[in-house]
Design an enzyme around this catalytic site. Structure first.
Site, PDB file in Angstrom:
ATOM      1  N   ASP A  50       7.680  -8.030  -2.808  1.00  0.00           N
ATOM      2  CA  ASP A  50       6.762  -6.934  -3.059  1.00  0.00           C
ATOM      3  C   ASP A  50       5.596  -7.084  -2.093  1.00  0.00           C
ATOM      4  O   ASP A  50       5.402  -8.142  -1.489  1.00  0.00           O
ATOM      5  CB  ASP A  50       6.290  -6.995  -4.510  1.00  0.00           C
ATOM      6  CG  ASP A  50       5.286  -5.909  -4.841  1.00  0.00           C
ATOM      7  OD1 ASP A  50       5.470  -4.775  -4.382  1.00  0.00           O
ATOM      8  OD2 ASP A  50       4.313  -6.209  -5.542  1.00  0.00           O
TER       9      ASP A  50
ATOM     10  N   GLU B  30      -7.285   1.818 -10.038  1.00  0.00           N
ATOM     11  CA  GLU B  30      -8.065   2.711 -10.883  1.00  0.00           C
ATOM     12  C   GLU B  30      -9.465   2.165 -11.102  1.00  0.00           C
ATOM     13  O   GLU B  30     -10.455   2.899 -11.095  1.00  0.00           O
ATOM     14  CB  GLU B  30      -7.353   2.914 -12.217  1.00  0.00           C
ATOM     15  CG  GLU B  30      -7.923   4.061 -13.024  1.00  0.00           C
ATOM     16  CD  GLU B  30      -6.948   4.539 -14.086  1.00  0.00           C
ATOM     17  OE1 GLU B  30      -6.645   3.736 -14.992  1.00  0.00           O
ATOM     18  OE2 GLU B  30      -6.503   5.694 -14.018  1.00  0.00           O
TER      19      GLU B  30
ATOM     20  N   ARG C 146      -4.142   2.515   1.272  1.00  0.00           N
ATOM     21  CA  ARG C 146      -3.599   2.979  -0.017  1.00  0.00           C
ATOM     22  C   ARG C 146      -4.295   4.283  -0.394  1.00  0.00           C
ATOM     23  O   ARG C 146      -5.507   4.298  -0.608  1.00  0.00           O
ATOM     24  CB  ARG C 146      -3.839   1.940  -1.106  1.00  0.00           C
ATOM     25  CG  ARG C 146      -3.120   0.637  -0.886  1.00  0.00           C
ATOM     26  CD  ARG C 146      -3.518  -0.368  -1.951  1.00  0.00           C
ATOM     27  NE  ARG C 146      -3.074   0.048  -3.269  1.00  0.00           N
ATOM     28  CZ  ARG C 146      -1.894  -0.256  -3.800  1.00  0.00           C
ATOM     29  NH1 ARG C 146      -1.025  -0.940  -3.094  1.00  0.00           N
ATOM     30  NH2 ARG C 146      -1.562   0.133  -5.016  1.00  0.00           N
TER      31      ARG C 146
ATOM     32  N   THR D 218       8.416  -1.973  -1.201  1.00  0.00           N
ATOM     33  CA  THR D 218       7.119  -1.542  -1.713  1.00  0.00           C
ATOM     34  C   THR D 218       7.163  -0.083  -2.130  1.00  0.00           C
ATOM     35  O   THR D 218       7.960   0.706  -1.609  1.00  0.00           O
ATOM     36  CB  THR D 218       6.020  -1.749  -0.646  1.00  0.00           C
ATOM     37  OG1 THR D 218       4.781  -1.256  -1.136  1.00  0.00           O
ATOM     38  CG2 THR D 218       6.369  -1.033   0.650  1.00  0.00           C
ATOM     39  N   GLY D 219       6.294   0.260  -3.041  1.00  0.00           N
ATOM     40  CA  GLY D 219       6.157   1.650  -3.446  1.00  0.00           C
ATOM     41  C   GLY D 219       5.207   2.424  -2.565  1.00  0.00           C
ATOM     42  O   GLY D 219       5.045   3.640  -2.733  1.00  0.00           O
TER      43      GLY D 219
END
Length: 1117
Positions: free
Chosen positions: A390, A486, A578, A658-659
């Site tokens: 990851d 977040e 990101r 990875t996402g």
């Protein structure tokens, strides 16, 4: 623990014993689970009874007591023996023990098999007993607690029925989470007599991340989810009192449902070892069959005609041969090693402890040591070919920092011109977080001027659209966020003047540039890995209804309105970080009312609730208007580039799954901070050899069957087509130097690992830090968990765990390589010593009429594997190392033999077999030849069977222990003591069991009275032993010399470097030396050099070849 992509109880067993109420307008595939508070009569109704034995019934609702132990005082011995005899090896030796009781078959006493079998069974039983006693203690501790169950939270003493819990026993996370009672239960169900007026529908399952229920109250149906549940194992914190309703108890609780079977992983050596044991058994049967045939012919030709061999039994030669076959099965049984599996488990346990005790894998900042969570996979660490990693939290720190944003087409934040800029002063904001740093002063000026409505709307969205909880600690706001991303976004909005202050079940309160505002929350559309977005629907103080949405760019762009602006600018402005896209949508009251009805119906559905909600969410999350996007930076962990470069030199392929999107994965992280040339190759991360791909495509297309109907080219035609595409993908990816798979879901991560395992037959390792990595970790041959910022889910599902990615280098190149070498050396020698010991019986049978008579004394056979030869080889399996840890990491090419399986395979097995055959020949025939024509000092010829057995046994003990000494690369006091102690124990026990005193006590058991003292006082017998041992070891010494001089291995080339380091002169503290007067200068001093023990002075050049020159050549192989 299961997650969204794992199989659940519902998927595995759709049936259930009970039937519950039907939910109107919903076709549920699940049976009902009905609960009424304080109503035992209801729970004992016939419809809630189930059969458990014949016609006996009991309630399907479990009691609150749990039972995880396996045994009690009465069942321990029978159950444990039953479990142990399910193993083929133990059952085989039990059958041998039964055969030894039959007088016509056996020539060995029963205790020769019983003693080793009891020892093996006893050690295993003690281990099982210790484990089960721990389970008893844990069960008693849990069952003595006041209330342990899955509870529906009704109300609490905190405002809005909030209840803070710690879930360390569930997922290992120590940060506080919140649970919230429903508004109706908080307002109307405060007294006990009111609690019996509703029921809840739900079936027990093992989904710790999901709860689907419906509460009925006064003809109203209220949806329930996991936020309303306090699961067994939670700890209530910061809450004085709470009321709840028990939904699941005892074995029905979710944490107990997760105590089922886990995926059992086995190493390649395990599989190979099992096949070799089968091979040994086949060889044993063939040998016994050949010797039985020999006994048949011998009896016909010799035995039946010799009057002195007549035993008075009227048996045919064939029948005697049949009995001889079973007799030799008993005599040669030591070819199948009974103690092999126990010895392997002891070695693996020791190797796991070494990993746990390694201080160089201890992360001091978080007080986190490395942890081997399994003891069965250590040697597999030395054979890894592919690593699947990851990115976020594994390669990076997962500490998010707000760096850039784009608002209405204008970009703010980190660029090259801000590198030397002074950070923004946030003292004007009393709520500002002091740790927050930002460099672009223009953004703050734009916000404080209040002229740009888009900028204000941007940060208002960040302060409202989230699931963060806030606590007030010493006049300071403390945010509890579900993810670091977040938390970083809400903290950024807080510093820019939009401060999240508090929330209830229906409202959110924020401070907008020092003006407190409260918004009514109409709906919260939460985030999950499939949706990749979250939304919130709010009613503004002026009555307007607006939807705020934030999510991944791929899903947001699909849902934008054609009238939305700045899409292209936003898409390219934040390409390497990101990103989350922010957008909004104004909703009319009429539109919301119609949607709310659909949402209410979907939220109370008992079957496929998530799918129903997703469909409803899709209807409202459309025609969105873009505001902008955020960009968050996540830096690499220390040592990541160097670690990956070392692993790449060890020929380990590294894939990042990875996402994140492609640009961020490739440039935002991979190319930062890496001086290594290997990292520069990541710029071409998606490079593939075009000619190879074209050739593969043409080859596949040429074989593809013609379809009668045209189909979508993106979808596989059939299973053959699907497999073809999978093979193409794996072949293409394996042509690349490195691979990054972007935008992959947790299940896709596991699928990629499965494909490589399936088509490459490779040993794989997966490493991750979050719940989305659990599937990947469980699928790989070895799973490694990083204890990072995303909780402990990955660690709890892993085989090995530590705190930093850089420790993977030491785990593989040091512990993995050592474990593999040690295990291979142990197995090779273990097979050799058993062959050398057992095959002496084979050669002796040619001189004993194939009568299944043994060549050794009975107690020597009993204790050979237990006491005489076990300890030295066991210590080699635990402590041996060809080179030290520094050189193991310095020269990664040392790892290659493990990947190739070069140190233990069928070739090595047959080498051990032929080595054992040669040694057994020497051990039998040299003493036999010496005893043919001999004369003792007393004028008598001691050429008796007992003396021959003593000489052969003594020669074998010396040969085996000296042979393991030659194989030992790393000598310690313990190894030396073990070899000498084994020889001493042999002679001590032999003189004892050959003494007259023990013969008087047990005359029928100890028959070799005085043999040892009589035989070993003869000098020529000692010469015979020395000659036998010398001839046995001489070929081994010669072969080792030739290999190290003519065909040296990588380790042989590296070992001189280790010896040179040992010869370096240490620094002498007493020596006077001149120092610069600048004692406290800012430049780096010599502290590290002094502490290392090396000499500060440069050594003069020596005109001799440097072994490092040959080592450098190894690195370029």
């Amino acid at each position: 623990m299961p997650y969204s992509d794992d199989e659940t109880d519902d998927e595995l067993d759709p049936g259930s014993d009970g039937e519950g109420p039907r939910v109107e307008e919903v076709k549920s595939t699940e049976s009902g689970w009905r609960v009424k508070a304080n109503n035992r009569v209801f729970c004992n109704l016939p419809e809630f009874q189930k059969k458990y034995f014949l016609c006996l019934k009991k309630s399907k609702y479990a009691g609150n007591g749990i039972k995880t132990y396996k045994y009690n005082a009465l069942t321990f011995i029978p159950l444990n023996l039953f479990e142990q005899f399910k193993r083929a090896a133990n059952l085989y030796f039990l059958a041998l023990l039964i055969l030894q009781i039959i007088p016509e078959i056996t020539t060995l006493p029963w205790y020769t098999t019983l003693v080793p079998l009891v020892l093996v069974l006893g050690i295993t039983a003690i281990k099982d007993l210790v484990d089960d006693l721990a389970r008893h203690r844990m069960d008693n501790e849990i069952n003595n607690r006041k209330c342990e169950a899955d509870i529906l939270l009704l109300s609490s003493s905190n405002p809005n029925s909030l209840c803070y819990v710690e879930t360390a026993e569930l997922d290992g996370e120590t940060n506080l989470k919140f649970k919230m009672g429903r508004k109706v239960t908080d307002e109307r169900l405060q007294e006990e007599h009111q609690l019996a007026q509703f029921d809840v529908c739900e079936e027990p399952n093992n989904r710790l991340d999901k709860f689907t229920g419906t509460m009925r109250w006064r003809k109203d149906r209220i949806p329930l989810d996991l936020d309303n549940m306090m699961l067994r194992g939670c700890r209530i914190r910061n809450t004085d009192e709470c009321h709840g309703l028990v939904i699941f108890a005892g074995a029905d609780t979710k944490i107990m449902r997760n105590g089922g079977k886990t995926r059992f992983k086995r190493t390649k050596i395990d599989e190979l070892m099992n096949y070799m044991v089968y091979t040994i058994f086949v060889i044993l049967v063939l040998l016994c069959a050949g010797l039985a045939i020999g006994n048949t012919f011998w009896y016909e030709e010799v035995g039946s005609k010799a009057w002195y061999l007549n035993d008075g039994k009227d048996q045919t030669a064939s029948y005697r041969g049949f009995l001889s076959f079973w007799g030799y099965i008993i005599v040669l049984n030591t070819m199948v090693p009974i103690s092999l599996y126990v010895s392997v488990e002891v070695i693996r346990l020791g190797q796991s402890k070494f990993i746990n005790w390694d201080l160089q894998m201890y992360y001091q900042e978080k007080d986190t040591p490395a942890k081997a969570r399994t003891t069965t996979l250590n040697e597999q660490l030395g054979q890894i070919e592919y690593i699947f990693s990851d990115k976020t939290g594994t390669l990076t720190q997962n500490i998010m920092a707000f760096k850039k944003c784009t608002i209405a087409g204008r970009t703010f934040g980190m660029t090259d011109c801000y590198i030397l800029a002074r950070p923004v002063d946030f003292t004007w904001n009393k709520y500002a977080d002091r740790k927050f740093a930002y460099l672009d002063h223009s953004l703050v000026a734009c916000i404080r001027s209040k002229k740009d409505k888009d900028v204000l709307e941007f940060f208002k969205l960040l302060s409202l659209c989230h699931t963060v909880m806030v606590e007030q600690k010493e006049d300071e706001l403390v945010y509890q966020a579900a993810s670091p991303d977040e938390g970083a976004l809400v903290t950024a909005a807080r510093n820019f003047g939009f401060v999240f202050l508090s929330r209830t079940q229906d409202t959110i309160t924020i401070s907008e540039m020092d003006q407190e505002m409260t918004y009514e929350m109409l709906a919260l559309l939460d985030f999950n890995s499939d949706r990749k977005r979250m939304s919130i629907i709010l009613r503004f103080p002026d009555g307007r209804i607006r939807l705020y949405c934030k999510g991944a760019d791929t899903v947001i762009y699909e849902r934008l309105s054609p009238n939305s602006r700045h899409k292209e600018v936003t898409q390219t402005a934040l390409d390497t970080l990101r990103t989350l896209c922010l957008c909004y949508k104004d909703i009319s009251q009429q539109e919301f009312d119609a949607w709310a009805k659909k949402h209410k119906a979907a939220s109370v559905a008992m079957g496929n609730r998530e799918a129903a909600l997703d469909r409803v969410y899709e209807q409202i999350e459309s025609n969105l208007m873009m505001i902008g996007a955020t960009a968050i930076e996540d830096k690499l962990q220390d040592g990541v580039p160097e670690t990956i470069a070392k692993l790449a030199k060890a020929d380990i392929k590294i894939w990042v799954l990875t996402g994140d999107k492609k640009g961020m994965s490739k440039e935002g992280y991979s190319l930062r901070g890496g001086p290594s040339l290997w990292w520069q190759s990541l710029r071409n991360i998606l490079y593939e050899k075009k000619k190879k791909r074209r050739r593969l495509r043409l080859k596949r297309l040429g074989k593809r069957p013609v379809s009668a109907t045209p189909q979508d080219a993106a979808q596989p035609i059939d299973d053959w087509e699907k497999e073809t595409r999978q093979v193409d993908f794996v072949n293409m990816a394996c042509e690349c130097e490195a691979v990054i798979c972007c935008r992959v879901t947790p299940k896709q991560k596991a699928n990629v690992v499965s494909l490589v395992k399936k088509y490459k037959k490779a040993v794989t390792l997966s490493i991750g830090d979050g719940a989305n990595d659990v599937n990947m970790i469980k699928t790989a041959d070895i799973g490694v968990g990083i204890s990072g910022q995303e909780g402990m889910q990955a660690v709890m599902s892993s085989d090995y765990a530590f705190a930093q990615f850089r420790y993977l280098e030491r785990l593989l190149l040091v512990h993995g390589r050592w474990s593999y070498i040690r295990m291979c050396k142990f197995l090779r020698f273990f097979f050799f010593k058993n062959f050398a010991f057992t095959l002496v019986h084979f050669w002796y049978s040619f001189f004993s009429g194939f009568s299944a008579q043994v060549a050794y004394e009975d107690w020597f056979i009993t204790l050979y594997n237990v006491m005489y030869s076990s300890l030295p080889v066991l210590l080699v399996g635990l402590l041996d190392q060809d080179v030290n840890d520094k050189l193991s990491r310095k020269f990664p090419k040392l790892y290659l033999p493990g990947q190739q399986g070069a140190l233990f395979n069928y070739k090595n097995f047959f080498i051990s077999l032929f080595h054992g055959i040669f040694t057994s020949l020497v051990i039998f025939f040299i003493p036999y030849g010496a005893f043919l024509q001999t004369m003792g000092q007393d004028g008598e010829a001691p050429s008796d069977y007992q003396s021959l057995a003593v000489v052969m046994a003594s020669s074998l003990i010396f040969t085996v222990n000296l042979q393991i000494s030659l194989e030992t690369s790393y000598w310690t006091f313990v190894n030396c003591f073990a070899v000498l102690c084994s020889i001493a124990i042999y002679f001590g026990i032999m003189f004892d069991i050959h003494s007259a005193g023990i013969h008087v006590i047990f005359p029928s058991t100890f028959t070799f009275t005085g043999v040892a003292s009589n035989a070993l006082r003869q000098p020529y017998l000692w010469l015979t032993i020395i000659l036998t041992v010398g001839i046995s070891l001489l070929p081994v010494i010669c072969i080792q010399f030739l290999y190290k001089t003519i065909w040296p291995s990588v380790g042989d080339n590296v070992r001189p470097a280790e010896e040179e380091e040992k010869k370096s002169v240490p620094f002498q503290r007493g020596r006077r030396s001149r120092r610069s007067a600048y004692a406290f200068s800012h430049s780096r001093g010599y502290a590290d050099l002094i502490a290392s023990g090396r000499s500060i002075r440069r050594r003069p050049a020596i005109a001799r070849p440097n072994p490092r020159d040959s080592i450098r050549e190894i690195e370029n192989i």
